[in-house]
Design a protein around this motif. Sequence first.
Motif, mmCIF file in Angstrom:
data_model
loop_
_atom_site.group_PDB
_atom_site.id
_atom_site.type_symbol
_atom_site.label_atom_id
_atom_site.label_comp_id
_atom_site.label_asym_id
_atom_site.label_seq_id
_atom_site.Cartn_x
_atom_site.Cartn_y
_atom_site.Cartn_z
ATOM 1 N N ASP A 19 0.840 -1.203 0.000
ATOM 2 C CA ASP A 19 0.000 0.000 0.000
ATOM 3 C C ASP A 19 0.877 1.256 0.000
ATOM 4 O O ASP A 19 1.910 1.306 0.672
ATOM 5 N N GLU A 20 0.447 2.261 -0.763
ATOM 6 C CA GLU A 20 1.187 3.524 -0.832
ATOM 7 C C GLU A 20 0.418 4.604 -0.079
ATOM 8 O O GLU A 20 -0.775 4.818 -0.339
ATOM 9 N N LEU A 21 1.107 5.280 0.848
ATOM 10 C CA LEU A 21 0.476 6.280 1.703
ATOM 11 C C LEU A 21 1.081 7.658 1.490
ATOM 12 O O LEU A 21 2.265 7.779 1.172
ATOM 13 N N LEU A 31 7.631 17.130 6.833
ATOM 14 C CA LEU A 31 7.015 15.881 7.290
ATOM 15 C C LEU A 31 5.943 15.380 6.319
ATOM 16 O O LEU A 31 5.141 14.514 6.663
ATOM 17 N N THR A 32 5.927 15.968 5.122
ATOM 18 C CA THR A 32 5.041 15.455 4.065
ATOM 19 C C THR A 32 5.805 14.403 3.269
ATOM 20 O O THR A 32 6.760 14.720 2.561
ATOM 21 N N LEU A 33 5.373 13.154 3.389
ATOM 22 C CA LEU A 33 6.110 12.038 2.777
ATOM 23 C C LEU A 33 5.150 11.056 2.109
ATOM 24 O O LEU A 33 4.027 10.843 2.583
ATOM 25 N N GLU A 34 5.640 10.476 1.018
ATOM 26 C CA GLU A 34 4.943 9.356 0.395
ATOM 27 C C GLU A 34 5.688 8.083 0.793
ATOM 28 O O GLU A 34 6.905 7.980 0.567
ATOM 29 N N LEU A 35 4.985 7.135 1.362
ATOM 30 C CA LEU A 35 5.608 5.926 1.895
ATOM 31 C C LEU A 35 4.892 4.686 1.368
ATOM 32 O O LEU A 35 3.680 4.701 1.130
ATOM 33 N N VAL A 36 5.674 3.618 1.223
ATOM 34 C CA VAL A 36 5.110 2.323 0.829
ATOM 35 C C VAL A 36 5.251 1.363 2.001
ATOM 36 O O VAL A 36 6.335 1.261 2.600
ATOM 37 N N VAL A 37 4.180 0.688 2.339
ATOM 38 C CA VAL A 37 4.237 -0.296 3.412
ATOM 39 C C VAL A 37 5.154 -1.438 2.978
ATOM 40 O O VAL A 37 4.962 -2.043 1.913
ATOM 41 N N GLY A 38 6.160 -1.721 3.798
ATOM 42 C CA GLY A 38 7.149 -2.735 3.453
ATOM 43 C C GLY A 38 6.615 -4.152 3.568
ATOM 44 O O GLY A 38 5.533 -4.392 4.115
ATOM 45 N N PRO A 46 9.742 10.149 10.331
ATOM 46 C CA PRO A 46 10.595 10.971 11.195
ATOM 47 C C PRO A 46 10.005 11.164 12.600
ATOM 48 O O PRO A 46 8.794 11.325 12.754
ATOM 49 N N MET A 47 10.892 11.139 13.591
ATOM 50 C CA MET A 47 10.553 11.337 15.013
ATOM 51 C C MET A 47 9.772 10.170 15.603
ATOM 52 O O MET A 47 9.462 10.145 16.795
ATOM 53 N N VAL A 48 9.403 9.226 14.743
ATOM 54 C CA VAL A 48 8.632 8.069 15.205
ATOM 55 C C VAL A 48 9.420 6.776 14.997
ATOM 56 O O VAL A 48 9.422 5.883 15.838
ATOM 57 N N GLY A 49 10.135 6.726 13.870
ATOM 58 C CA GLY A 49 10.847 5.504 13.520
ATOM 59 C C GLY A 49 9.921 4.516 12.836
ATOM 60 O O GLY A 49 8.874 4.895 12.288
ATOM 61 N N ALA A 50 10.264 3.243 12.880
ATOM 62 C CA ALA A 50 9.469 2.209 12.221
ATOM 63 C C ALA A 50 8.296 1.806 13.109
ATOM 64 O O ALA A 50 8.465 1.593 14.313
ATOM 65 N N PHE A 51 7.123 1.739 12.512
ATOM 66 C CA PHE A 51 5.996 1.193 13.264
ATOM 67 C C PHE A 51 5.072 0.430 12.310
ATOM 68 O O PHE A 51 4.964 0.736 11.118
ATOM 69 N N LYS A 52 4.441 -0.579 12.886
ATOM 70 C CA LYS A 52 3.655 -1.515 12.082
ATOM 71 C C LYS A 52 2.281 -0.940 11.755
ATOM 72 O O LYS A 52 1.550 -0.491 12.650
ATOM 73 N N VAL A 53 1.936 -0.971 10.454
ATOM 74 C CA VAL A 53 0.625 -0.470 10.032
ATOM 75 C C VAL A 53 -0.254 -1.557 9.427
ATOM 76 O O VAL A 53 -1.451 -1.344 9.223
ATOM 77 N N THR A 54 0.345 -2.721 9.132
ATOM 78 C CA THR A 54 -0.463 -3.805 8.568
ATOM 79 C C THR A 54 -1.595 -4.176 9.517
ATOM 80 O O THR A 54 -1.389 -4.351 10.717
ATOM 81 N N GLY A 55 -2.796 -4.279 8.979
ATOM 82 C CA GLY A 55 -3.961 -4.606 9.787
ATOM 83 C C GLY A 55 -4.679 -3.392 10.337
ATOM 84 O O GLY A 55 -5.776 -3.533 10.908
ATOM 85 N N LEU A 56 -4.095 -2.199 10.174
ATOM 86 C CA LEU A 56 -4.728 -0.972 10.653
ATOM 87 C C LEU A 56 -5.502 -0.280 9.529
ATOM 88 O O LEU A 56 -5.139 -0.406 8.358
ATOM 89 N N THR A 57 -6.508 0.480 9.894
ATOM 90 C CA THR A 57 -7.191 1.324 8.925
ATOM 91 C C THR A 57 -6.448 2.653 8.818
ATOM 92 O O THR A 57 -5.584 2.968 9.644
ATOM 93 N N ILE A 58 -6.804 3.457 7.810
ATOM 94 C CA ILE A 58 -6.202 4.783 7.650
ATOM 95 C C ILE A 58 -6.459 5.638 8.902
ATOM 96 O O ILE A 58 -5.568 6.340 9.396
ATOM 97 N N THR A 59 -7.668 5.563 9.427
ATOM 98 C CA THR A 59 -8.011 6.346 10.626
ATOM 99 C C THR A 59 -7.151 5.934 11.813
ATOM 100 O O THR A 59 -6.668 6.784 12.584
#
Length: 274
Positions: A19-21, A31-38, A46-59
Amino acid sequence: VFIPAYSGQASTYTLGPGDELLIRVENHPDLTLELVVGPDGYISYPMVGAFKVTGLTITEVKEQLTDMLQPHIPNLWVTVVLLKARPINIQVLGEVKTPGKYSVQQGTTVMQVLAQAGGLTEKADREHIALNRSTGVVGINMKAIAAGDLSGDVVLQDGDTIIVNKGVIRVAVLGEVVKPGVYEILPGSRLMDALAQAGGPTISASVKRISVYQGVDLDKPNPSGEKLFQTTFEQNPPMQEGYIIVVARNHFWDISFVVSILTALGLIKTLIGL
């Protein structure tokens, strides 16, 4: 103004690898970035580091990012947009021109993927297509969809399998025809259609002495044939599943026709795998 293609699914769509976010923090262009879920289901911010988004909704991603960034940026406003949803994998089997596995975009419907598979074959059962998914089987009526009832055109899910069975009936054509045997014909076919499949009548055939039988107890060791009616080429009645059509000779009936009927019963049993 950017309008995401998948905004209608934002409340229920769960993220996964590919997924592309687009993530933005108001008044913080860095802090405006386009990211792809690995492949591991994580993104890095930035300021957060790596965090898991699989299984989460956009909200849910927006809420978690807001909580994690709040200590660094008070009174912030975070926007998370699904730029491009990952493709889903679908399998299409049976009576389509190009069966196989397909990778399609989120939101693709049954009608769309069947078109991608080359469309249905002539023998396809258009009214009883099976959509197999983890929650059960969904019936699809492509005849109704093609007529304009799009309510039955189901949106596909990852892992769905579409099975298109044959929409044919099987009949045996015996006696005075060029190629006696068991044939598959389309629903709604008539006597002359079945005879055409068998190569047509021989020169010895009687056009007024055609007997139609129904196979009985085909699942038993000793099946039998029940005579339904006598007909003619001119009457040309409609055919049904399991009919045994016997075209008589121009002269008297003989025992070979009875033997032919019993042979047909065996052929039909073999054909349907009993």
